[in-house]
Design an enzyme around this catalytic site. Structure first.
Site, PDB file in Angstrom:
ATOM      1  N   HIS A 127      -7.079  10.074  -2.065  1.00 37.97           N
ATOM      2  CA  HIS A 127      -6.341  10.028  -0.803  1.00 37.97           C
ATOM      3  C   HIS A 127      -7.089  10.710   0.344  1.00 37.97           C
ATOM      4  O   HIS A 127      -7.135  10.190   1.461  1.00 37.97           O
ATOM      5  CB  HIS A 127      -4.969  10.686  -0.993  1.00 37.97           C
ATOM      6  N   LYS A 144      -2.450   6.323  -4.524  1.00 36.64           N
ATOM      7  CA  LYS A 144      -3.521   7.258  -4.163  1.00 36.64           C
ATOM      8  C   LYS A 144      -3.353   8.587  -4.884  1.00 36.64           C
ATOM      9  O   LYS A 144      -2.230   9.039  -5.130  1.00 36.64           O
ATOM     10  CB  LYS A 144      -3.537   7.493  -2.644  1.00 36.64           C
ATOM     11  N   TYR A 170       3.692   9.847  -0.786  1.00 40.59           N
ATOM     12  CA  TYR A 170       4.722   9.292   0.074  1.00 40.59           C
ATOM     13  C   TYR A 170       6.119   9.507  -0.484  1.00 40.59           C
ATOM     14  O   TYR A 170       7.118   9.304   0.220  1.00 40.59           O
ATOM     15  CB  TYR A 170       4.496   7.792   0.289  1.00 40.59           C
ATOM     16  N   ASP A 210       0.842  -1.199   0.000  1.00 46.16           N
ATOM     17  CA  ASP A 210       0.000   0.000   0.000  1.00 46.16           C
ATOM     18  C   ASP A 210       0.872   1.242   0.000  1.00 46.16           C
ATOM     19  O   ASP A 210       1.595   1.520   0.954  1.00 46.16           O
ATOM     20  CB  ASP A 210      -0.912   0.017   1.233  1.00 46.16           C
TER      21      ASP A 210
END
Length: 373
Positions: free
Chosen positions: A187, A154, A129, A124
């Site tokens: 997200h 996301k 990120y 995930d």
């Protein structure tokens, strides 16, 4: 609009030094299991130097042998927890994933390799990120076929405008080294403009964003679509539209501190599977989670670790769980889940829903909108 401090990288190993995460293990099988998890963590790294061993011995089979190493069972349930859930569209998603939020450069790739060697088949991630290239390279170097891995990314807030979605999706695909995602999530239920200001129109009406995601499914770039951090009101607002594809997943914060039983019940009734991020507690709360009296009692009774109690409880509630770690032994430990006896499950559930819920992540003030109203 700046990125809230919640998205800053946090060194979970530092929690132990600061007393925020306890390294303790239950009395039963304590020394044996601690030793075993360290050995398996090291084995996961050695795995890539002897890749041909895959043809003869399954690392996952070694993992499932953990409870009986040493000749004595710690706890053997009569039935196991599910390894996959079936989504409303028939797709099967693994119940435990490696979450790569806050995993920094130079360590996330090793964590992904360790996880895949240990038997994880669900990673995930997210565009925000800032580690998708390293994740993608690790997947490629793992030798695990891409089709055997469930890969999630996301859509970040800045790209909710329909014309921005496909380019940023293509960027994620290129970084990950794949031509499709198994799951693509909105997200946050918050849309922003290029200058960082709030786009209230798309925030309150995400239907144009969703229509573009449906188009990405039709093009084959995404196989499943869903949302993240949506409450019931926001989900009802989205699904009131004439959707071609309903959201199959809602990824939210779920933990002992924030169990959200109402959202869990509503989601099951509406065939939307919940995914639990920060299942061991948000940044700075892991030690407190592992020290909950009921968690420690169950761990001691069953001869498993407090982290395994919480992750097992989360899966047993009917959610996908996304524990995150870059420590090899802990990555392996988190995958080894056990069906709790009903009395133990009920005891932990009662404790979780009996206190005032505490949300660990809420950037509403940073973004100028009440996300969870």
């Amino acid at each position: 609009m700046t990125l809230p401090t919640y998205y800053e990288r946090f060194n979970t190993d530092q929690e132990i030094k600061q007393g925020l995460r306890t390294p303790e293990r239950p009395a039963k099988c304590q020394h044996r299991k601690k030793f075993i998890f360290h050995v398996l963590g090291a084995a996961a790294l050695i795995y890539y130097g002897v890749h041909e061993l895959q043809q003869h011995v399954s690392f996952a089979s070694l993992l499932h042998a953990v409870p009986i190493l040493g000749g004595k069972h710690c706890y053997s349930p009569s039935s196991k927890l599910p390894t996959h859930y079936t989504l409303s569209n028939g797709a099967e998603i693994p119940t435990v994933a490696l979450g790569v939020w806050q995993a920094g450069k130079g360590e996330v790739g090793a964590a992904v390799k360790t996880a895949l060697a240990a038997g994880y088949r669900h990673i995930d991630g997210a565009y925000r990120y800032n580690n998708e290239a390293e994740v993608g390279l690790a997947i490629k170097e793992s030798g695990i076929p891409r089709e055997d891995i469930w890969l999630t990314s996301k859509l970040w807030n800045t790209y909710h405008a329909p014309e921005d979605i496909e380019p940023v999706l293509d960027e994620s695909l290129a970084s990950l080294g794949t031509d499709y995602l198994d799951l693509y999530l909105i997200h946050w239920p918050v849309a922003t403009n290029k200058d960082g200001s709030l786009n209230m129109e798309l925030t309150e009406n995400p239907y144009p964003t969703w229509q573009k995601l449906e188009e990405m499914v039709e093009k084959g770039k995404v196989r499943n679509i869903g949302v993240s951090n949506f409450n019931i009101r926001r989900l009802q607002n989205l699904t009131a539209n004439p959707l071609k594809i309903k959201p199959v997943i809602n990824q939210v914060e779920l933990s002992f501190w924030n169990p959200q039983p109402e959202l869990l019940k509503w989601s099951k009734e509406n065939n939307i599977l919940l995914e639990a991020y920060s299942p061991l507690g948000s940044t700075g709360r892991v030690g407190a989670s592992l020290s909950v009296p009921e968690v420690k009692e169950i761990a001691a009774e069953l001869g498993i670790t407090p982290a395994q109690v919480i992750i097992s409880w989360s899966v047993q509630r009917g959610t996908v769980v996304l524990p995150k770690s870059v420590t090899p032994a802990r990555v392996v430990e988190n995958l080894h889940i056990t069906k709790l006896p009903q009395a133990s499950f009920d005891k932990l559930e009662k404790a979780a829903v009996s206190h005032k819920p505490e949300r660990g992540l809420d950037p509403s003030k940073d973004w100028g909108v009440d996300i969870f109203e």
